[in-house]
Design a protein around this motif. Structure first.
Motif, short mmCIF file in Angstrom:
data_model
loop_
_atom_site.label_atom_id
_atom_site.label_comp_id
_atom_site.label_asym_id
_atom_site.label_seq_id
_atom_site.Cartn_x
_atom_site.Cartn_y
_atom_site.Cartn_z
N ASP A 115 0.81 -1.22 0.00
CA ASP A 115 0.00 0.00 0.00
C ASP A 115 0.84 1.27 0.00
O ASP A 115 0.30 2.36 0.01
CB ASP A 115 -0.95 0.01 1.20
N GLN A 116 2.18 1.14 -0.02
CA GLN A 116 3.06 2.30 -0.11
C GLN A 116 3.74 2.40 -1.47
O GLN A 116 4.55 3.28 -1.70
CB GLN A 116 4.13 2.25 0.99
N GLY A 117 3.45 1.45 -2.37
CA GLY A 117 4.08 1.48 -3.69
C GLY A 117 5.39 0.72 -3.75
O GLY A 117 6.09 0.79 -4.76
N ASN A 118 5.75 -0.01 -2.68
CA ASN A 118 6.99 -0.80 -2.70
C ASN A 118 6.73 -2.13 -3.39
O ASN A 118 5.68 -2.76 -3.21
CB ASN A 118 7.47 -1.04 -1.27
N ARG A 119 7.71 -2.58 -4.17
CA ARG A 119 7.56 -3.83 -4.91
C ARG A 119 7.64 -5.01 -3.94
O ARG A 119 8.53 -5.08 -3.09
CB ARG A 119 8.66 -3.96 -5.96
N THR A 120 6.69 -5.95 -4.09
CA THR A 120 6.65 -7.10 -3.18
C THR A 120 6.99 -8.41 -3.89
O THR A 120 7.69 -9.25 -3.33
CB THR A 120 5.26 -7.21 -2.55
N ARG A 121 6.53 -8.59 -5.13
CA ARG A 121 6.84 -9.84 -5.85
C ARG A 121 6.70 -9.58 -7.35
O ARG A 121 6.10 -8.59 -7.77
CB ARG A 121 5.89 -10.95 -5.43
N VAL A 122 7.25 -10.51 -8.14
CA VAL A 122 7.17 -10.43 -9.59
C VAL A 122 5.93 -11.18 -10.05
O VAL A 122 5.78 -12.37 -9.77
CB VAL A 122 8.43 -11.01 -10.25
N ASN A 123 5.04 -10.46 -10.73
CA ASN A 123 3.83 -11.10 -11.26
C ASN A 123 4.11 -11.86 -12.55
O ASN A 123 3.61 -12.97 -12.75
CB ASN A 123 2.75 -10.06 -11.53
N SER A 124 4.92 -11.25 -13.43
CA SER A 124 5.20 -11.89 -14.72
C SER A 124 6.48 -11.31 -15.31
O SER A 124 6.93 -10.22 -14.92
CB SER A 124 4.03 -11.68 -15.69
N THR A 125 7.05 -12.06 -16.27
CA THR A 125 8.25 -11.64 -17.00
C THR A 125 7.94 -11.77 -18.49
O THR A 125 7.33 -12.75 -18.93
CB THR A 125 9.45 -12.50 -16.64
N TYR A 126 8.35 -10.76 -19.28
CA TYR A 126 8.03 -10.76 -20.70
C TYR A 126 9.05 -9.94 -21.46
O TYR A 126 9.91 -9.27 -20.88
CB TYR A 126 6.62 -10.20 -20.93
N ASP A 127 8.96 -10.01 -22.80
CA ASP A 127 9.87 -9.25 -23.68
C ASP A 127 9.21 -7.91 -24.02
O ASP A 127 8.02 -7.86 -24.30
CB ASP A 127 10.15 -10.01 -24.97
N TYR A 128 10.02 -6.84 -24.02
CA TYR A 128 9.46 -5.53 -24.34
C TYR A 128 10.53 -4.68 -25.02
O TYR A 128 11.69 -4.64 -24.58
CB TYR A 128 8.98 -4.82 -23.07
N ASN A 129 10.14 -4.02 -26.11
CA ASN A 129 11.06 -3.18 -26.89
C ASN A 129 10.39 -1.84 -27.18
O ASN A 129 9.36 -1.79 -27.85
CB ASN A 129 11.43 -3.87 -28.21
N ASN A 130 10.96 -0.74 -26.63
CA ASN A 130 10.39 0.59 -26.84
C ASN A 130 10.20 0.91 -28.32
O ASN A 130 9.21 1.52 -28.72
CB ASN A 130 11.28 1.67 -26.22
N PHE A 131 11.18 0.51 -29.12
CA PHE A 131 11.25 0.99 -30.50
C PHE A 131 10.24 0.29 -31.40
O PHE A 131 10.13 0.62 -32.57
CB PHE A 131 12.67 0.80 -31.03
N HIS A 132 9.51 -0.69 -30.86
CA HIS A 132 8.46 -1.35 -31.63
C HIS A 132 7.07 -0.89 -31.20
O HIS A 132 6.08 -1.41 -31.71
CB HIS A 132 8.57 -2.87 -31.47
N GLU A 133 7.00 0.05 -30.24
CA GLU A 133 5.72 0.48 -29.68
C GLU A 133 5.38 1.89 -30.19
O GLU A 133 6.19 2.80 -30.08
CB GLU A 133 5.76 0.48 -28.15
N SER A 134 4.16 2.04 -30.74
CA SER A 134 3.76 3.34 -31.30
C SER A 134 3.61 4.40 -30.22
O SER A 134 3.78 5.58 -30.47
CB SER A 134 2.45 3.19 -32.07
N TRP A 135 3.27 4.00 -28.98
CA TRP A 135 3.12 4.99 -27.91
C TRP A 135 4.45 5.68 -27.61
O TRP A 135 4.47 6.80 -27.11
CB TRP A 135 2.57 4.33 -26.65
N TYR A 136 5.57 5.01 -27.96
CA TYR A 136 6.90 5.60 -27.80
C TYR A 136 7.34 6.30 -29.09
O TYR A 136 7.83 7.44 -29.06
CB TYR A 136 7.90 4.51 -27.43
N THR A 137 7.19 5.62 -30.22
CA THR A 137 7.75 6.15 -31.48
C THR A 137 7.01 7.37 -32.00
O THR A 137 7.62 8.28 -32.55
CB THR A 137 7.73 5.04 -32.55
N GLU A 138 5.67 7.43 -31.83
CA GLU A 138 4.91 8.55 -32.42
C GLU A 138 5.22 9.89 -31.76
O GLU A 138 5.44 10.88 -32.45
CB GLU A 138 3.42 8.24 -32.36
N PRO A 139 5.25 10.01 -30.40
CA PRO A 139 5.64 11.30 -29.81
C PRO A 139 7.08 11.68 -30.14
O PRO A 139 7.39 12.86 -30.32
CB PRO A 139 5.44 11.08 -28.30
#
Length: 730
Positions: A151-175
């Motif tokens: 409830d303070q915003g501190n990380r407690t555990r990992v929910n999931s792990t996945y691949d992510y690349n900024n340069f393939h996402e339009s929310w990053y590339t368009e701005p």
């Protein structure tokens, strides 16, 4: 004796003359009233629909402006914090916690940052409720993780792990490509937890050397727009929906969702494919009527036919500075407003037919009752015309016909008396006409005086409304700024304490941090930031005091007697006239000298008393300006313009307000006329001559007081107001 031959012509029986027009008048009057009622009802419906649609459109536009401005404000806050060095883009853990805290305050679906290095962090509501933190590095694979938090915003555990690349996402590339804050696009999120439609915003961020660091972005839940539209009053009988220029549906007020689900995944719909038949048909007809949604550049009011019923449709473009270009459509069915009118129409027709029948029966019996005594008079007249003068007519039960019979019986004997009476009446009439002429002249003068007072009162009322409106509009943003300065001061102190703690724990660890601290002059920045906050608070306090004075002057809610502080009214009037008291290119400043006594609260009409202060002070300023326009600079310095205001209480029964200027004064012959209506010494077009007359009436008649003028050429003018502290009967 000369005989005259009577000319024959077509005549109608009196009974028919009485019945037919009477019936026709009743029928015509009722029919006309019914028709006008129906016509005016439809006109009022049109006006009501227009007002309701305008109000609904304004509500939707205000909600869009406020709701869709939130993500851009968040991006601005984050970009400014990074630019000022308050957030370290390399500290993804702190960034994630910062975004988590922002998500607790704002109802967004995602807040995040993507860097040119490929790294990034963010906070999201993937299930629509719980806020989690995303953190990803630059090296694939499995470079991204989603964390659960406490409830303070501190990380407690990992929910999931996945691949992510900024340069393939339009929310990053368009701005990044745009190089400015924009809306990226509308996304559809489909996951195991929840599916929803969201709009994404992005803003490039730079370091102190104006080098691109990456971008910050925020996503907002668009389905909440439909929830807002359903709460509108117009949604109970009509439709409100929002669509893009390409016709894609964004939100609607109907119970049907603005999307479809295929294979358990959300897919957006064209408005013309909406499951709601009303939305579908309205969208189709709009596109047919305007030949393409792109051609709508201004609000359009249309009348469309849906399933044989007329609908009022209002199409309004809505745009913002970040690239959104939507259409807001408001539709109302005519039948929602015409039910009562149609019922009234049936009632009117029934009443018309009933009135016609009753009028015919009453007219028939009335005609018999009236024509019988008239017929007797006719027979007697024919007998007299034939030489039989000894005719008498029996009395009638109708008073007018009875008088006619008596007049007929005594016609010959009454002729001389009648002529004598007419002559006497003419003399009396001439006397009455003369008396009436004098009364009309007096009434006309009083009417002119009253009319001028009403005009002046309306001017002051309009001024009061304007001042009250301006004060209200300024008050809201100033209160918002004033209320947030305290929180900003607390946040600044927290950040400064954190920086000081970091300096104490790591005084010489990182040379880049030391270099940055020297570059931005951290010590000066810390000291100057607190001074800036103090200055901002002092400025908002000053604005709030000015707003209070403006609202005190307007007194829009004080039309009755009320005990008020006279000094507040004077000060509010001075505030309104401040622009004329200040130094101007051709006119020096006018000094106001206050000599206020200890006054109790005074019962009065506050708005009217403020009007008196305004009239007297404006005349004083005009007199001083007229003198200054004639004087040289040396004369202006030698004899500066001054207005002196003195207040005092006498015997605990009266208060006295004296307002004096050091102008040229008023000549003795003119001084005795300044309270006369329409008398003015000002040029044509600059004064009506009613200001002082109305002020005199307000003080003497409305408040039972005194208004006196004392002036001497070369020494100035002084007006003294005396009003009782308590009014009799109040």
């Amino acid at each position: 004796m000369k005989k005259y031959k009577l000319r024959k012509f077509t005549a109608f029986p009196l009974q028919m003359v009485l019945i037919v027009p009477f019936v026709l008048q009743i029928f015509g009057a009722v029919s006309l009233v019914g028709y006008l009622s129906f016509k005016n009802g439809r006109k009022e419906v049109q006006e009501l629909v227009n007002k309701l649609m305008d109000r609904t459109n304004d509500l939707v536009e205000q909600h869009l402006n406020s709701y869709l401005a939130i993500p851009h404000k968040i991006n601005q806050i984050n970009a400014d914090a990074i630019a000022m060095g308050l957030l370290d883009v390399r500290d993804r853990k702190t960034l994630g916690k910062h975004f988590w805290k922002l998500m607790q305050v704002y109802d967004l679906t995602y807040i995040g940052i993507g860097l040119t290095t490929g790294e990034g962090a963010g906070a999201a509501r993937y299930d629509g409720k719980t806020v989690t933190i995303d953190d990803w590095g630059a090296k694939l694979p499995n470079n991204a993780k989603n964390y659960a938090t406490d409830d303070q915003g501190n990380r407690t555990r990992v929910n999931s792990t996945y691949d992510y690349n900024n340069f393939h996402e339009s929310w990053y590339t368009e701005p990044i490509k745009a190089g400015k804050p924009i809306w990226s696009r509308i996304y559809i999120w489909n996951n195991d937890q929840e599916s929803y439609i969201t709009a994404s915003t992005g803003r490039p961020i730079y370091d102190a050397q104006n080098r691109l660091l990456g971008m910050v972005g925020s996503d907002i839940h668009l389905l909440k727009l439909s929830e807002f539209l359903r709460r509108l009053d117009v949604s109970r009988s009509g439709q409100v929906f929002i669509m893009e220029r390409n016709g894609m549906l964004i939100a609607n007020s109907s119970t049907e969702q603005p999307f479809t689900i295929v294979n358990q995944k959300i897919q957006r719909l064209q408005a013309t494919d909406s499951p709601d038949p009303a939305v579908k048909e309205i969208a189709k007809q709009i596109q047919q009527r305007v030949h393409g949604l792109e051609s709508i550049t201004a609000p359009q009011k249309l009348q469309l036919k849906l399933r044989g019923e007329r609908h009022f449709v209002y199409v309004t473009p809505w745009r913002d500075q970040y690239g959104l270009d939507w259409l807001v459509v408001v539709s109302l069915p005519e039948k929602a407003f015409m039910a009562n009118i149609n019922a009234n129409k049936q009632t009117t027709i029934s009443l018309c037919l009933g009135a016609l029948g009753i009028a015919t029966i009453i007219g028939y019996f009335t005609s018999i009752w009236i024509t019988r005594p008239i017929l007797r008079i006719k027979l007697a007249s024919q007998a007299i015309a034939s030489g039989k003068l000894d005719q008498t007519v029996d009395h009638s039960n109708i008073q007018e016909l009875n008088i006619l019979a008596q007049s007929f019986n005594y016609m010959a004997g009454q002729l001389n008396e009648l002529f004598t009476t007419i002559e006497a009446s003419n003399v009396e009439l001439e006397d009455r006409v003369e008396e009436r002429t004098i009364e009309l002249k007096t009434t006309l003068n009083e009417l002119q005086r009253t009319q001028a007072q009403v005009i002046q009162s309306e001017k002051m009322s309009s001024l009061g409304q304007l001042v009250a409106g301006v004060a209200h509009e300024i008050n809201n943003p100033v209160n918002f700024i004033h209320g947030n300065i305290t929180h900003l001061h607390e946040y600044t102190q927290d950040l400064l304490r954190m920086i000081h703690l970091y300096q104490e724990r790591h005084p010489e660890d990182d040379p880049e941090i030391q270099a940055l601290a020297e570059e931005i002059d951290l010590e000066f920045l810390t000291d100057d930031l607190q001074k800036m906050l103090s200055s901002m608070k002092m400025g908002t306090d000053r604005i709030r005091s000015i707003v209070l004075s403006l609202r005190n002057f307007s007194r829009m809610d004080e039309a009755e007697f009320k005990a008020v502080n006279i000094h507040e009214g004077i000060e509010s009037t001075l505030l309104i006239l401040q622009h004329r008291l200040k130094n101007q290119p051709e006119l020096p400043a006018i000094e106001v000298i206050r000599d206020y006594g200890n006054l109790p609260l005074v019962e009065c009409y506050p708005g009217q008393l403020n009007q008196v202060f305004m009239n007297i002070l404006v005349n004083a300023i005009d007199a001083l300006d007229e003198v200054n326009l004639k004087h040289t600079d040396e004369e202006k310095k030698a004899n500066p313009s001054q207005i002196t205001i003195c207040t005092s209480a006498n015997d605990h029964q009266w208060v006295e307000i004296a307002i004096a200027d050091n102008g040229t004064g008023i000549p003795e012959p003119l001084k005795n006329r300044i309270f006369d209506p329409f008398f003015t010494t000002k040029p044509i077009g600059k004064g009506t001559g009613m200001g002082m007359a109305i002020s005199y009436q307000i003080i003497t008649e409305k408040h039972g007081g005194k208004l006196e003028c004392f002036s001497k050429l070369g020494t100035g003018t002084e007006l003294i107001i005396q009003i009782p502290i308590k009014q009799n009967g109040h």
